[in-house]
Design a protein around this motif. Structure first.
Motif, short mmCIF file in Angstrom:
data_model
loop_
_atom_site.label_atom_id
_atom_site.label_comp_id
_atom_site.label_asym_id
_atom_site.label_seq_id
_atom_site.Cartn_x
_atom_site.Cartn_y
_atom_site.Cartn_z
N GLN A 119 0.83 -1.21 0.00
CA GLN A 119 0.00 0.00 0.00
C GLN A 119 0.87 1.26 0.00
OE1 GLN A 119 -0.51 -2.64 1.95
NE2 GLN A 119 -2.66 -2.91 2.52
N ALA A 174 2.71 1.60 -3.30
CA ALA A 174 1.85 2.09 -4.37
C ALA A 174 1.63 3.59 -4.24
CB ALA A 174 0.50 1.34 -4.34
N ARG A 194 2.76 6.37 -6.95
CA ARG A 194 1.72 7.21 -7.55
C ARG A 194 2.06 8.69 -7.37
NH1 ARG A 194 -2.33 4.87 -5.06
NH2 ARG A 194 -2.47 3.17 -6.57
N VAL A 249 6.50 -4.49 -7.20
CA VAL A 249 5.32 -5.03 -7.88
C VAL A 249 4.20 -4.00 -7.87
CG1 VAL A 249 3.54 -6.81 -7.79
CG2 VAL A 249 5.92 -7.43 -7.35
N ALA A 250 3.99 -3.39 -6.72
CA ALA A 250 2.95 -2.35 -6.62
C ALA A 250 3.27 -1.21 -7.58
CB ALA A 250 2.86 -1.84 -5.19
N THR A 301 2.25 -1.96 -11.16
CA THR A 301 0.81 -1.82 -11.33
C THR A 301 0.42 -0.35 -11.44
OG1 THR A 301 0.43 -3.85 -10.12
CG2 THR A 301 -1.43 -2.35 -10.28
N MET A 361 1.30 0.91 -14.89
CA MET A 361 0.36 0.44 -15.91
C MET A 361 -0.96 1.20 -15.83
SD MET A 361 0.78 -3.64 -16.35
CE MET A 361 2.31 -4.47 -16.00
N GLU A 362 -1.43 1.43 -14.62
CA GLU A 362 -2.70 2.14 -14.45
C GLU A 362 -2.62 3.56 -15.00
OE1 GLU A 362 -4.50 -0.01 -10.44
OE2 GLU A 362 -3.29 1.80 -10.27
N THR A 412 6.61 -11.51 -12.59
CA THR A 412 5.78 -10.34 -12.89
C THR A 412 5.89 -10.09 -14.39
OG1 THR A 412 7.71 -8.97 -12.39
CG2 THR A 412 6.08 -9.24 -10.64
N PHE A 413 5.08 -9.14 -14.87
CA PHE A 413 5.18 -8.78 -16.28
C PHE A 413 5.34 -7.28 -16.38
CE2 PHE A 413 3.79 -7.88 -20.59
CZ PHE A 413 4.47 -8.85 -21.30
#
Lengths: 346, 346
Positions: free
Chosen positions: A234, A237, A241, A262-263, A266, A269-270, A293-294
């Motif tokens: 959390q 991320a 962000r 990993v976060a 994501t 990508m978002e 992961t990708f």
């Protein structure tokens, strides 16, 4: 010839109780650090026991001079705020692997605060409940280090940098070198704005990485951005962000663990950013996760299970009275995968 | 009035040594399950000690009737083949949280085989080294269950289904219901070929999920495909790859843990498949990881830290002699996120 028959003069719990003017039960509770007596009484009983030379080992151990076959580790942590489960579980398995060879168990105690942590260690030290202890999550000027420096009766192994281990035996990973290598690698790829997603404040190894990052960035004349987290996905991320939506977003990140990286993938990508075309990410503590992961995560890799085993071996050295010292386990090395690439042209 | 003064007649380690015709050291080693005596000698000493009614608690405990303040857990596992670190670390933290309230520590021992596992438990049971034990990774017809059923002197708590816990107190999650619900949910989305990425064979909870999956698939008249793994990301990736490249690939997957579901996402992306447009994925054991993948993972969610705490509370009930029973902790519930959607038209 008093030295040849010390066991005949062994001070018993009865002797301590008599001197203290207390019941045997009360003395036992006090010596074992359990509830049932006041803190005042406990301190008085421990002082008397120390003075009389009472050794609170078990009946069998007292008679045979054998060990407890247990080593201890205390973690002061809020279980609701994890994020480094993978590291600690692998570390524990490695440690257990070494313990297992000797028929040892690990006494693991999780406590809510550093105060409870030191109180637990103090009880173990006085009661000889364990043969040795492993200290983790070392802080700058850690009171645990001072405690064990002042009283070396209980063998100890510090997991941490020599600079914070006092004179105690320690096993460490050279995080400073790895951090500087990571920054130089990203700079060589053309990145000018490189952010650090940093772990929890107060931990010595976090500070060592902070410093190495700051020094390398300054030497290269690059703009730094350090975002503090608590190691959770959390917080990671949120940090990614915040950085990626700032007016001048970084083009590369070094994350203090795998789960935050990993976060970060994501979040990128978002936001419609491509990894590594728009953003490069390096994870600390390579784990199987980084390979699945990708895209796959470039990571600072070291063998955490092997690190735990190494700590176990050095602890047994301390228990066996062998030479202490500072032992470098490894310098986490950069394993490049698909999450890092050249900086995009501005 | 012999019953009122049993402590005056306490059998000592000296008495056992005298009867056995052995040194006190040898008897101590035997009773504490440590190296230094042959297995034969150990068995003979234990038999004599049992017969004489010797209670091998520590000096303090023997005198005060106090406890060890330790509960034990043995894990038989190859540390090189993990994949469920996150689950166990959270479970341990929850358990420790409950232990911490009582000032208890956890004696954790990792051993290489089920044989070593039962030998360790047997030593703990005989030596009263711990106040109680938690049994995990229960298998069908588990010899540990029989051991504790036959001798109830050491309190035990089984983490597992009532069907495999014998008459012992147990805490369980209703995995069968959750599995059937997952299959029905995917079927309702139009999926006809639903694969199960199954965990390690031999574990009771894996078999219970296997059975529930098979029954539900049959009831719905759907084609099943079960792929066996060892819970690691590597094995999970291999299973997803094998299924997705088969002539009639599944359109939906239920993975037995989160890390394999993450690996599955990556495999799908590598094969150019979109999640959830082409493939739907459900992860078991929701974790923060599931909320930070892209797309976010639909998961079977339960509070693993709370599960560990619940196990701790029920173990203390057993230690305190309160009523035993089978306690349902929870039925993991399906939390739908972005990794599941309608089956693509064929």
């Amino acid at each position: 010839m008093p030295s040849s028959v010390p066991h005949l003069k062994r001070v018993t719990i009865n002797d301590v109780a008599e001197r203290a003017g207390l019941s045997i039960s009360a003395v036992s509770f006090a010596l074992n650090g359990r509830k049932g007596v006041s803190e005042e009484t406990r301190e008085r009983v421990l002082a008397i026991a120390d003075e009389m030379g009472w050794r609170p080992t078990s009946a069998a151990r007292s008679l045979a001079g054998a060990s407890t076959s247990v080593v201890g580790m205390v973690l002061a942590r809020d279980p609701r705020a994890l994020g480094i489960e993978s590291f600690y579980m692998r570390f524990l398995f490695g440690l257990e692997e070494e313990l297992s060879k000797r028929g040892y168990g690990l006494l693991l105690q999780v406590v809510p605060s550093p105060e409870e942590e030191i109180a637990t260690l103090d009880r173990w030290r006085r009661s000889r409940r364990v043969d040795g202890v492993v200290l983790v999550d070392v802080r700058d000027n850690d009171p645990r280090i001072r405690m064990f420096e002042e009283d070396s009766s209980l063998p100890v192994l510090v997991v941490g940098d020599p600079s914070v281990a006092g004179g105690l035996p320690n096993v460490w990973t050279d995080d400073a070198t790895s951090m500087r290598e990571s920054v130089r690698y990203l700079a060589a790829l053309g990145h000018r704005r490189i952010a650090r997603i940093a772990g929890a404040e107060g931990l010595a190894h976090t500070r060592i990485r902070d410093d190495a990052y700051a020094v390398e960035m300054q030497e290269l004349g690059l703009e730094g951005l350090m975002l503090r987290t608590d190691y959770t996905a959390q917080a990671g991320a949120a940090a990614f962000r915040s950085a990626l939506t700032s007016p001048e977003p970084p083009t590369a990140f070094v994350s203090d663990n795998d789960i935050m990286a990993v976060a970060g993938l994501t979040v990128a990508m978002e936001l419609g950013l491509r990894v590594p075309d728009d953003v490069s990410i390096i994870a600390w503590d390579d784990s199987v996760l980084c390979e699945h992961t990708f895209p796959r995560l470039t990571a600072l890799s070291h063998d955490v299970i092997g690190f735990g085993s190494h700590v176990g071996r050095r602890l047994f050295d301390a228990i066996d009275g062998r030479a202490a010292g500072a032992f470098l386990d490894s310098t986490p090395r950069l394993v490049t995968r698909a999450s890092t690439g050249p900086a995009r042209s501005l």
